[in-house]
Each structure stands twice: as C-alpha cells, then as structure tokens.
Design a protein around this motif. Sequence first.
Motif, PDB file in Angstrom:
ATOM      1  N   TYR A  17      18.225 -28.915  24.032  1.00  0.00           N
ATOM      2  CA  TYR A  17      19.347 -27.986  23.924  1.00  0.00           C
ATOM      3  C   TYR A  17      20.120 -27.923  25.245  1.00  0.00           C
ATOM      4  O   TYR A  17      21.360 -27.996  25.253  1.00  0.00           O
ATOM      5  CB  TYR A  17      18.842 -26.602  23.541  1.00  0.00           C
ATOM      6  N   ARG A  23      18.703 -17.537  18.843  1.00  0.00           N
ATOM      7  CA  ARG A  23      18.647 -18.777  19.611  1.00  0.00           C
ATOM      8  C   ARG A  23      17.199 -19.246  19.770  1.00  0.00           C
ATOM      9  O   ARG A  23      16.913 -20.455  19.664  1.00  0.00           O
ATOM     10  CB  ARG A  23      19.295 -18.571  20.975  1.00  0.00           C
ATOM     11  N   LEU A  43      15.587 -22.802  18.506  1.00  0.00           N
ATOM     12  CA  LEU A  43      14.827 -23.710  19.366  1.00  0.00           C
ATOM     13  C   LEU A  43      13.453 -24.008  18.771  1.00  0.00           C
ATOM     14  O   LEU A  43      12.961 -25.135  18.872  1.00  0.00           O
ATOM     15  CB  LEU A  43      14.673 -23.110  20.763  1.00  0.00           C
ATOM     16  N   ALA A  98      21.920 -29.995  18.463  1.00  0.00           N
ATOM     17  CA  ALA A  98      22.080 -29.155  19.660  1.00  0.00           C
ATOM     18  C   ALA A  98      23.551 -28.933  19.989  1.00  0.00           C
ATOM     19  O   ALA A  98      23.918 -27.848  20.463  1.00  0.00           O
ATOM     20  CB  ALA A  98      21.360 -29.799  20.841  1.00  0.00           C
ATOM     21  N   LYS A 138      23.993 -29.254  25.920  1.00  0.00           N
ATOM     22  CA  LYS A 138      25.090 -28.475  26.499  1.00  0.00           C
ATOM     23  C   LYS A 138      25.740 -29.225  27.656  1.00  0.00           C
ATOM     24  O   LYS A 138      26.976 -29.268  27.778  1.00  0.00           O
ATOM     25  CB  LYS A 138      24.573 -27.116  26.983  1.00  0.00           C
TER      26      LYS A 138
END
Length: 201
Positions: A187, A17, A21, A49, A191
């Motif tokens: 990101y 992860r 990023l 994302a 979400k």
Amino acid sequence: MTNLFQPDGKLYNLLDRLYQLLVLNFLVILTCLPLVTIGAALTAAYGTAYRIAQHKECVLYKEYWRQLKVNFVPATKIWLGILAIGTGVFFALPFVRDYVLGNKVSYYLVMVLVTVVLLALEYVFPLIAKFDNTLGATLKNALVLSLKHLPISIIVFGVNLAGILLPILLPQGFILWLFVGIGLVLYLNGKLMNAVFLKYS
C-alpha cells in the motif's frame, strides 16, 4: 466525539483502511503460494492499492481478482524471466566470485549494476498494473523511472527492506506483520509509485 464513528469520521476511516490492508494482505499471501504466480499477485496488489490510495470505490477482493486476471500473463512472463535470470546468476556465482571479489573495479561495477537492477525491479509490477505496454517497454520504463525518480526509488527500497527486516529484528511483532505487513508495504509503495505515475498519465 460521535463523529469518530460516522462514515466520514477519522476512527471509521482508520478501521476501514486497516480492514482493507488485512484483506489485501490475505489475498497476496494466498495467491503467492504457487510461487510462479508471485509476479501476478504483486501486480494485482499494486493495482488494488492504487484504488485504495485514491479512495476509489470498489469491492476490494473483486478488484484484486480482476487485476490478477487482466495482468496475469504479462506479469507471469516477467516473473518467470526474473526467476530464470536469478537462478542462472546463483549457479554462476561460485565460478565468478573470486574474480569479482578479487578486483576492486569489477566489484564496484557489479555492485552498481546490482543496485540499478534492484531499483528498476521495484517499478516493473507497479508499471504493469498501471499501464498497458509491451514487456520490453515496461522493462525500459522501469529502468528510466527508477533513475529519474531516484529519491522515490530509494524510499521504496527502504520500505521493502523494512518489511523484510522488521519481523526478523522484532519477532514479537511477527503475528501483526503476518496479518498486515505485506499489505501495508504494498500500500505504501503503491502510494509512492502512483505519485510518480500521475505525472505520465
């Protein structure tokens, strides 16, 4: 202990992860450099994302360029419109500032309007990345969703504000922010936005 380093281990997933990023952060900075492409870059970042947040398999940089290509025209049109309006407001401000600041009613009305506009703008580029729609419908949906899901809108605003203020308030962490800050902000926003959009998919 050895499970940490397995493909399904926590450490492996954390490092993976972090790598995503880093790549996302680099791509956003690179594609924002021409300035007129900022809208398209943000849209591509949100589209990418979404896939990261949903753990969908993809080659990140390929997915980013695909998103950039697909959404370039509508995202750039809206971005140029935002720039034009923002520039107009900036040059008009000296002529209306005294009236706005000198009248409490007009001052609070302007503050409410600015707040609503800022919250709605948070949804514009994520919407372009998620749904195929006309520009007018995108702007309308951004306004409606920002007010309908006000708690999420406020959290996203807070995330954006933190992303802006942290490198200023903590300059010793600027290098870390430069490498992952923008990618992390997008990101987290992705979400949050995806949780909203799933209700309408």
